[in-house]
Design a protein around this motif. Structure first.
Motif, PDB file in Angstrom:
ATOM      1  N   CYS A  57       0.816  -1.223   0.000  1.00  0.00           N
ATOM      2  CA  CYS A  57       0.000   0.000   0.000  1.00  0.00           C
ATOM      3  C   CYS A  57       0.847   1.270   0.000  1.00  0.00           C
ATOM      4  CB  CYS A  57      -0.918  -0.020   1.225  1.00  0.00           C
ATOM      5  SG  CYS A  57      -1.993   1.421   1.321  1.00  0.00           S
ATOM      6  N   CYS A  60      -1.238   6.448   1.548  1.00  0.00           N
ATOM      7  CA  CYS A  60      -0.933   7.703   2.250  1.00  0.00           C
ATOM      8  C   CYS A  60       0.581   7.863   2.312  1.00  0.00           C
ATOM      9  CB  CYS A  60      -1.596   7.731   3.637  1.00  0.00           C
ATOM     10  SG  CYS A  60      -0.667   6.902   4.926  1.00  0.00           S
ATOM     11  N   GLY A  63       3.389   5.311   3.612  1.00  0.00           N
ATOM     12  CA  GLY A  63       3.825   4.145   2.838  1.00  0.00           C
ATOM     13  C   GLY A  63       5.238   4.268   2.320  1.00  0.00           C
ATOM     14  N   CYS A 128       1.298   1.610   9.071  1.00  0.00           N
ATOM     15  CA  CYS A 128       2.680   2.070   8.872  1.00  0.00           C
ATOM     16  C   CYS A 128       3.024   3.099   9.947  1.00  0.00           C
ATOM     17  CB  CYS A 128       2.853   2.698   7.492  1.00  0.00           C
ATOM     18  SG  CYS A 128       2.401   1.601   6.144  1.00  0.00           S
ATOM     19  N   SER A 143      -7.415   6.856   5.128  1.00  0.00           N
ATOM     20  CA  SER A 143      -6.865   5.963   4.101  1.00  0.00           C
ATOM     21  C   SER A 143      -6.703   4.540   4.612  1.00  0.00           C
ATOM     22  CB  SER A 143      -5.489   6.456   3.630  1.00  0.00           C
ATOM     23  OG  SER A 143      -5.590   7.727   3.070  1.00  0.00           O
ATOM     24  N   CYS A 144      -6.326   4.415   5.876  1.00  0.00           N
ATOM     25  CA  CYS A 144      -5.915   3.102   6.395  1.00  0.00           C
ATOM     26  C   CYS A 144      -7.036   2.307   7.054  1.00  0.00           C
ATOM     27  CB  CYS A 144      -4.775   3.299   7.399  1.00  0.00           C
ATOM     28  SG  CYS A 144      -3.665   1.900   7.482  1.00  0.00           S
TER      29      CYS A 144
HETATM   30  S1  SF4 Z   1      -0.566   3.734   6.737  1.00  0.00           S
HETATM   31 FE1  SF4 Z   1      -2.159   2.476   5.828  1.00  0.00          FE
HETATM   32  S2  SF4 Z   1      -2.964   3.725   4.134  1.00  0.00           S
HETATM   33 FE2  SF4 Z   1      -0.967   4.576   4.702  1.00  0.00          FE
HETATM   34  S3  SF4 Z   1       0.467   3.547   3.307  1.00  0.00           S
HETATM   35 FE3  SF4 Z   1       0.401   2.365   5.232  1.00  0.00          FE
HETATM   36  S4  SF4 Z   1      -1.106   0.778   4.843  1.00  0.00           S
HETATM   37 FE4  SF4 Z   1      -1.405   2.335   3.293  1.00  0.00          FE
END
Ligand code: SF4
Length: 241
Positions: A57, A60, A63, A128, A143-144
């Motif tokens: 992913c 956001c 990542g 993340c 987003s997550c």
């Molecule tokens: S925090 Fe969540 S939405 Fe952001 S990049 Fe990581 S997995 Fe994707």
């Protein structure tokens, strides 16, 4: 005396007749155990698919800052899900949730409850690590969150334990302080047509480490005793430090 009966021939004819009517298959009812195994296999597959997606992913900015994404881990059949706000440095390095000092304290809490870490599910709102462990931002949570919502949907826990203000506020869609939210059951809205899931809010173990007073430890333990009682599990008299 009549003709000798050819037993082998009779048995073969019987089996052939059976095969004809059953299409050649031996029809057996599935046992409950087989159904449970299938259920766990399907849940495991669903959780693995989410974990794979999380690892790829970039929805956001976090990542591109992470070392490893931390999708979450535990039993696909967990009765309790522990949810924190996001990975820290140790979790980012290992790609596993709650493995640093706060995680070791959570392990102690789980053990004091008479449970194993492998029996529950442990995850976070954010998959993340935010830089310098800063608070999650609204756009990151938006987003997550679908990943966690899907994990909750697959696992179908009886109780969610929200660790800390960010997890509790996000899952309950409120701005109330953790001091007001902890200690009582709330309802997590699991989506249209689904029954709500009981949610207990309590202090994050990282907060507990920073504020390791007998009073705060007692509060967390009181919250966990309520969780055990709600699940009909034995409630140990005293928690471990
Ligand atoms: S925090 Fe969540 S939405 Fe952001 S990049 Fe990581 S997995 Fe994707």
């Amino acid at each position: 005396m009549g003709k000798d009966i050819d037993v082998t021939k009779v048995v073969r004819q019987h089996l052939e007749t059976e095969q004809f009517f059953t299409g050649g298959f031996t029809v057996k009812a599935k046992t409950q155990q087989q159904e449970d195994d299938m259920d766990i296999a399907e849940k495991t597959k669903g959780l693995e698919e989410i974990a794979d997606e999380v690892r790829q992913c970039r929805k956001c900015p976090l990542g591109s800052l992470r070392t490893n994404a931390v999708p979450g881990e535990g039993s696909p059949n967990a009765r309790i899900m522990f949810i924190g706000e996001g990975p820290g440095a140790d979790e980012d390095a290992q790609g596993r949730p709650f493995v640093g000092r706060a995680g070791q304290l959570l392990d102690k809490v789980i053990a004091a409850m008479g449970l194993k870490r492998s029996e529950v599910y442990i995850g976070n709102i954010l998959k993340c690590r935010p830089p310098e462990n800063r608070d999650p931002r609204a756009d990151e949570i938006i987003s997550c969150l679908p990943y966690l919502q899907s994990q909750i949907e697959i696992i179908g826990p009886e109780i969610i334990v929200a660790l800390g203000a960010h997890a509790a506020r996000t899952l309950l869609n409120t701005t109330k302080p953790i001091g007001q939210l902890r200690g009582q059951f709330h309802e997590y809205y699991a989506g249209l047509g689904r029954p709500p899931i009981k949610l207990m809010a309590t202090y994050h173990t990282a907060y507990l480490l920073r504020n390791y007073s007998p009073e705060n430890r007692r509060r967390v333990w009181e919250d966990m005793k309520k969780v055990l009682a709600e699940l009909g599990l034995p409630v140990p008299e005293k928690g471990k430090d």
